[in-house]
Motif scaffolding. Structure first.
Motif, PDB file in Angstrom:
ATOM      1  N   GLU A 146      11.634   2.964 -17.935  1.00  0.00           N
ATOM      2  CA  GLU A 146      12.507   2.679 -17.390  1.00  0.00           C
ATOM      3  C   GLU A 146      13.201   1.432 -18.040  1.00  0.00           C
ATOM      4  OE1 GLU A 146      12.276   0.063 -12.674  1.00  0.00           O
ATOM      5  OE2 GLU A 146      10.846   1.365 -13.812  1.00  0.00           O
TER       6      GLU A 146
ATOM      7  N   LEU B 195       6.967   5.850 -18.026  1.00  0.00           N
ATOM      8  CA  LEU B 195       6.310   5.747 -16.518  1.00  0.00           C
ATOM      9  C   LEU B 195       5.839   6.973 -16.693  1.00  0.00           C
ATOM     10  CD1 LEU B 195       9.982   5.859 -14.709  1.00  0.00           C
ATOM     11  CD2 LEU B 195       7.496   4.393 -14.804  1.00  0.00           C
TER      12      LEU B 195
ATOM     13  N   TYR C 191      15.449  10.230  -5.470  1.00  0.00           N
ATOM     14  CA  TYR C 191      14.215  10.657  -6.196  1.00  0.00           C
ATOM     15  C   TYR C 191      15.090  11.444  -7.500  1.00  0.00           C
ATOM     16  CZ  TYR C 191      11.073  11.173  -1.706  1.00  0.00           C
ATOM     17  OH  TYR C 191      10.420  10.591  -0.371  1.00  0.00           O
TER      18      TYR C 191
ATOM     19  N   VAL D 241      10.663   6.758  -7.722  1.00  0.00           N
ATOM     20  CA  VAL D 241      10.301   6.113  -9.238  1.00  0.00           C
ATOM     21  C   VAL D 241      10.470   4.410  -7.833  1.00  0.00           C
ATOM     22  CG1 VAL D 241      11.588   7.057 -10.828  1.00  0.00           C
ATOM     23  CG2 VAL D 241      13.185   5.369  -9.194  1.00  0.00           C
TER      24      VAL D 241
ATOM     25  N   GLU E 127       4.640   3.765  -6.454  1.00  0.00           N
ATOM     26  CA  GLU E 127       4.205   4.283  -7.267  1.00  0.00           C
ATOM     27  C   GLU E 127       2.388   4.491  -7.167  1.00  0.00           C
ATOM     28  OE1 GLU E 127       2.733   0.681 -10.187  1.00  0.00           O
ATOM     29  OE2 GLU E 127       4.835  -0.183 -10.035  1.00  0.00           O
TER      30      GLU E 127
ATOM     31  N   TYR F 151       4.528   5.670 -10.847  1.00  0.00           N
ATOM     32  CA  TYR F 151       5.516   6.105  -9.968  1.00  0.00           C
ATOM     33  C   TYR F 151       4.981   7.142  -9.052  1.00  0.00           C
ATOM     34  CZ  TYR F 151       4.642  10.327 -12.640  1.00  0.00           C
ATOM     35  OH  TYR F 151       3.891  11.140 -12.784  1.00  0.00           O
TER      36      TYR F 151
END
Length: 460
Positions: A166, A184, A206, A253, A256, A267
């Protein structure tokens, strides 16, 4: 390390066409195996369709070439944040280029060439996908999928490391850096091919991630685990507990900590993912896939094109927990066996594709499917509601199919009468917020030079 576009495009080697051919079974391939409608109706498969489209059999289309000089344009993202006025082209060696109202920008929008494995000649690795967060205009978050040199945790005899990362950038900038990159997910990749690489946000917010089976032939060999199907050794596509290969993943995302918040994951995992609370890896949304080359949404429908090995190419409309058969089946047909099961030992069905075509036949055929989008634009009314896709060996034609009650759906061949400088070999598609389609092509089977183009699909 942003060099000028001219300098880069003059020196970069082409890589993808040969890689695509090899991973998808093209002969001699490098030593490997062989915007939601408001008036939608529904078929018996609960697939969105439209009653406004016309006859596809006599349709002819053309390309309007918007930009050229790419090495291997394998993806194009057109975020709603800019009303479709910015098109971000992913070039496999590691750069993203911006095409806007000024044309193709001179400098790359993003240069990750120093983080992506060196690619050249025959290669299926590289920068393979990008997705912009649905709220990109406010948060500047974008997501990337690429092949990195082997990282810690990847066995020494494996090819490379799958990376999902990301960035947070200035949404209005025309060039950005990778300084904010946050990894990630990493997946050890045993072999260099079958990398998939598409990313897409669903209407649920998502992120969906396509992952190939790990490479090689038959879903067996180095890096392939044992599965329940004894007729063939190995089977990452049929295994949901050992690794994430051969699957479509679904992650959150915007949170977490996995499912419970106790796991050390950057994530979250939606609590309605099909394996949450069951044996298996929670990220997995659907499995039994070989090399899902491109995925796309049309409303709630998730279209995934899966590249076959030697006989059949297929498209699936994917549902949560669906098992799409590989390596028990190729398309709807038994793979390397005269008979095969139609369900797993647990009684879960192997799902037939909604459409398929063979490698050798009259009519629609080819060697390597290129997944596309459902057309929802206004410029080509006859195409409305049809899923448009291609084969890498299409050679001046596209394919289109409309949802129907029975499987497989009928496929129409659509000639591209005027290429307008666009290459013959299709690598990827894109769709803008107005529902119009874009096609990334290459004009050179040798994958050298700067033959890649970005084209808009137009009526003849």
């Amino acid at each position: 390390m942003n060099g000028s576009r001219r300098a880069f495009l003059a020196t970069a080697g082409g890589v993808f066409l040969g890689g695509l051919a090899g991973c998808m079974g093209f002969p001699g391939g490098g030593g490997t195996d062989e915007t939601t409608p408001t008036d939608a109706a529904t078929t018996t498969d609960d697939v969105a369709t439209s009653d406004t489209g016309g006859d596809l059999s006599d349709l002819e289309l053309r390309y309007e070439t918007l930009a050229s000089g790419f090495t291997s344009p394998v993806d194009v993202a057109i975020p709603e944040a800019f009303d479709g006025d910015r098109r971000f082209v992913v070039d496999q060696p590691g750069r993203v280029w911006l095409h806007d109202e000024t044309g193709l920008r001179t400098d790359p929008y993003l240069d990750l060439g120093d983080r992506v494995v060196d690619v050249g000649g025959y290669d299926e690795r590289g920068l393979l996908g990008v997705a912009f967060h649905p709220a990109f205009a406010d948060n500047g978050r974008l997501f990337l999928r690429y092949s990195a040199p082997s990282r810690s945790g990847t066995p020494s005899n494996f090819s490379h490391t799958f990376v999902l990362s990301e960035l947070t950038v200035d949404p209005e900038a025309t060039t950005v850096s990778g300084d904010s990159e946050r990894t990630l997910l990493e997946i050890p990749q045993p072999q260099s091919n079958h990398n998939a690489g598409a990313l897409a946000f669903g209407p649920d917010g998502y992120l969906y991630v396509a992952v190939g089976d790990g490479g090689g032939a038959n879903d067996e060999g180095r890096g392939h685990v044992d599965d329940w199907y004894d007729a063939l050794d190995g089977g990452n596509g049929q295994d949901v507990q050992s690794n994430l290969l051969g699957s479509v993943l679904r992650i959150d995302v915007d949170s977490e900590g996995g499912v419970t918040g106790d796991e050390d994951k950057p994530y979250g995992i939606p609590d309605d993912n099909p394996l949450v609370g069951r044996a298996g890896l929670d990220e997995q949304y659907a499995w039994g896939l070989r090399n899902p080359w491109r995925l796309s949404f049309d409303g709630d429908d998730l279209y995934v094109a899966d590249v076959g090995q030697a006989q059949w190419e297929e498209v699936n409309v994917v549902e949560a927990g669906g098992n799409y058969g590989w390596n028990v089946r190729e398309g709807a047909h038994c793979f390397r066996a005269s008979t095969c099961p139609t369900e797993t030992p647990d009684g879960e069905p192997l799902v037939d594709p909604v459409l398929e075509y063979p490698h050798a036949a009259r009519g629609p055929s080819g060697v390597a499917i290129i997944g596309g989008y459902v057309y929802r634009g206004d410029e080509i009314p006859a195409l409305s509601g049809a899923y448009v896709f291609a084969d890498w060996q299409s050679q001046e034609r596209l394919f289109a199919a409309r949802p129907q009650a029975s499987k497989p759906w009928d496929i129409a061949e659509i000639p591209i009468t005027d290429l307008d400088g666009g290459g013959k070999n299709v690598l990827a598609f894109g769709r803008d917020p107005a529902g119009e389609l874009y096609v990334c092509t290459s004009g050179n089977r040798g994958v050298t030079g700067t033959a890649g183009t970005l084209n808009r699909l137009r009526p003849l």
